[in-house]
Design a protein around this motif. Structure first.
Motif, PDB file in Angstrom:
ATOM      1  N   VAL A   1      45.363  75.574  31.244  1.00 45.76           N
ATOM      2  CA  VAL A   1      46.165  76.828  30.524  1.00 45.76           C
ATOM      3  C   VAL A   1      46.506  77.755  31.519  1.00 45.76           C
ATOM      4  N   ALA A   2      47.769  78.084  31.560  1.00 53.10           N
ATOM      5  CA  ALA A   2      48.526  78.937  32.388  1.00 53.10           C
ATOM      6  C   ALA A   2      49.125  80.180  31.436  1.00 53.10           C
TER       7      ALA A   2
ATOM      8  N   ASN B   1      42.281  77.445  42.197  1.00 49.75           N
ATOM      9  CA  ASN B   1      43.550  77.058  41.107  1.00 49.75           C
ATOM     10  C   ASN B   1      43.959  78.360  40.534  1.00 49.75           C
ATOM     11  N   SER B   2      45.351  78.318  40.068  1.00 42.46           N
ATOM     12  CA  SER B   2      45.686  79.277  39.445  1.00 42.46           C
ATOM     13  C   SER B   2      45.661  79.069  37.908  1.00 42.46           C
ATOM     14  N   TRP B   3      45.356  78.202  37.455  1.00 40.59           N
ATOM     15  CA  TRP B   3      45.184  78.058  35.821  1.00 40.59           C
ATOM     16  C   TRP B   3      43.811  77.754  35.615  1.00 40.59           C
TER      17      TRP B   3
ATOM     18  N   PRO C   1      51.093  72.641  33.695  1.00 40.83           N
ATOM     19  CA  PRO C   1      49.763  72.964  32.893  1.00 40.83           C
ATOM     20  C   PRO C   1      50.092  72.376  31.672  1.00 40.83           C
ATOM     21  N   THR C   2      48.899  71.938  30.849  1.00 38.79           N
ATOM     22  CA  THR C   2      49.031  71.492  29.553  1.00 38.79           C
ATOM     23  C   THR C   2      49.643  72.576  28.767  1.00 38.79           C
ATOM     24  N   TYR C   3      49.192  73.685  28.804  1.00 35.53           N
ATOM     25  CA  TYR C   3      49.802  74.699  27.923  1.00 35.53           C
ATOM     26  C   TYR C   3      50.245  76.073  28.703  1.00 35.53           C
ATOM     27  N   GLN C   4      51.445  75.942  28.401  1.00 35.99           N
ATOM     28  CA  GLN C   4      52.093  77.267  29.116  1.00 35.99           C
ATOM     29  C   GLN C   4      52.124  78.412  28.229  1.00 35.99           C
ATOM     30  N   VAL C   5      51.245  79.324  28.237  1.00 35.61           N
ATOM     31  CA  VAL C   5      51.167  80.589  26.959  1.00 35.61           C
ATOM     32  C   VAL C   5      51.854  81.616  27.625  1.00 35.61           C
TER      33      VAL C   5
ATOM     34  N   LEU D   1      37.831  79.418  35.447  1.00 38.78           N
ATOM     35  CA  LEU D   1      38.567  80.687  35.320  1.00 38.78           C
ATOM     36  C   LEU D   1      39.313  80.609  36.677  1.00 38.78           C
ATOM     37  N   PRO D   2      40.847  80.901  36.822  1.00 36.77           N
ATOM     38  CA  PRO D   2      41.091  81.369  38.128  1.00 36.77           C
ATOM     39  C   PRO D   2      40.693  82.889  38.368  1.00 36.77           C
TER      40      PRO D   2
END
Length: 425
Positions: free
Chosen positions: A55-56, A41-43, A69-73, A6-7
């Motif tokens: 994941v962001a 890291n921010s993701w 990121p792989t997933y932009q939520v 986790l960031p």
């Protein structure tokens, strides 16, 4: 071991993540997850035995971003809201975009990309947002695909809010049907009201099968095998011919249908729904991909029963929308009889799927089930146990059928503490 990093700004999620790892380990739903905090890291970074992803949440790209990121939520919404049709087009164009908690009439919608299309789930109660985020990350770390991770996340968010979980060590994994969302399909009762663009047309419920004839469910690859299995007293079977170019495909289907009618048995035809209708088959079995191309209305109106394959939470919810005659749950163990896009589910996940479905629709477990594994699969509460190699590759198929039937009968008797006259296996 899987890792979930986790960031720093998402550290508050730890209070939600750590309690979820207790039931995950108790139910043996995946490898142990090691959680850490990474200030560099921010993701969110997730690594499992088979994949890695990032994941962001509410990510905003800047010009010098060369890696995304792989997933932009996106899970924070301010009015005015885009039309649902507009969001569908955005998700189709961006494979990383995941929209969670989009406000809809009387509820919320989660939308994501799947193989060039959009998928979505709808829930009348969005639930707790931090609980939703936490379960999404935990499920991905347990190697659930994105579809299933989003379903679990929404179910947990609803369950968390409804039950106001605070007790230390309390098992908070979602298991009851009432907290789960519904798959947004053309058969969803509110699909037009919500403005969701879906393909096909809605279909009425499919005919019921005879539960007393469901138990041992061999899947075989020729009409000769169908006849052989029925002669051994089996009352439900499936003809699965993989190659559509097989020269005598139609004659084999006709032969299998006739054999089933003569034996008063439930013979399902895999995939070839048009030929099944033409020859008045008892039932048809379809995979998830076939739901987009098969004429479900024609199958239903012809009176055929329908079985649908599923490989996890989202596909189960999708199948339930069509009210089929049964749902197949798989693959439970590794199998060599069919190339599978998903990971083996295992008995513990199977038990949770069965609890979710309950008595709404009969269920059949399939995939890598042999004589040694049959009893523990049957104990999960499924209605049927499908086997392939356990019979077709046995030195003595008749003995294998007899042993499998005895295992299922013995398991029922042990669970019930008595005879099981209402089961015909």
């Amino acid at each position: 071991m899987s890792t979930l990093s986790l960031p720093n700004h998402l550290m508050p999620l730890l209070m939600h993540i750590e309690p979820l790892l207790v039931p995950a380990e108790l139910y043996q739903l995946g490898e142990t997850v090691n959680v850490s905090v990474n200030n560099s890291n921010s993701w969110v970074q997730i690594k499992t035995a088979t994949s890695e992803c990032s994941v962001a949440f509410n990510f905003v790209a800047v010009e010098d971003d060369c890696v995304l990121p792989t997933y932009q939520v996106r899970d924070q919404w301010l009015a005015p809201f885009d039309e649902l049709e507009v969001l569908q087009h955005k998700v189709v164009a961006d494979t990383s975009l995941v929209l969670c908690g989009y406000p809809a009439d009387d509820g919320c919608i989660d939308i994501w990309h799947h193989q060039g299309q959009t998928r979505a789930i709808h829930c009348h109660h969005s639930g707790a947002s931090e609980a939703q985020r936490a379960m999404l990350l935990v499920a991905l770390a347990l190697d659930y695909p994105l579809d299933d991770a989003l379903v679990l996340a929404r179910a947990h968010a609803r369950s968390y809010q409804d039950n106001n979980y605070r007790a230390q060590g309390e098992l908070i994994w979602p298991t009851t049907a009432k907290v789960f969302p519904r798959a947004l399909t053309i058969n969803h009762p509110e699909v037009k009201q919500l403005g969701w663009l879906g393909e096909g047309e809605s279909v009425a419920p499919f005919a019921d099968l005879e539960l007393c004839k469901l138990g041992l469910y061999p899947v075989v690859d020729s009409a000769d095998w169908v006849e052989r299995i029925l002669q051994l007293g089996v009352t439900t079977t499936q003809l699965r011919i993989k190659n559509p170019q097989t020269s005598d495909l139609e004659s084999q289907i006709e032969q299998a249908v006739a054999a089933g009618a003569a034996a008063h048995a439930q013979v399902f035809i895999n995939d070839y729904w048009a030929l099944a209708i033409k020859h008045c088959a008892y039932g048809i079995h379809l995979g998830q991909e076939d739901l987009n191309s098969a004429n479900l209305v024609a199958i239903q109106q012809a009176g055929l029963r329908l079985g649908i394959s599923t490989h996890g939470y989202y596909e189960i919810l999708r199948a339930l929308e069509y009210q089929p005659s049964y749902i197949a749950l798989g693959h439970i163990f590794a199998t060599s009889t069919k190339d599978m896009p998903s990971l083996p589910q295992g008995v513990n996940r199977l038990a949770l799927y069965q609890k979710l479905i309950g008595e709404r629709v009969p269920t059949v477990a399939i995939g890598g089930i042999n004589i040694e594994r049959a009893a523990k699969v049957w104990r999960t509460g499924v209605t049927g146990v499908a086997v392939v190699s356990a019979i077709t590759k046995a030195e003595n198929p008749a003995a294998a059928v007899a042993e499998l039937r005895n295992i299922l009968v013995a398991t029922i008797e042990n669970e019930a503490g008595g005879a099981c006259d209402d089961h015909q296996l």
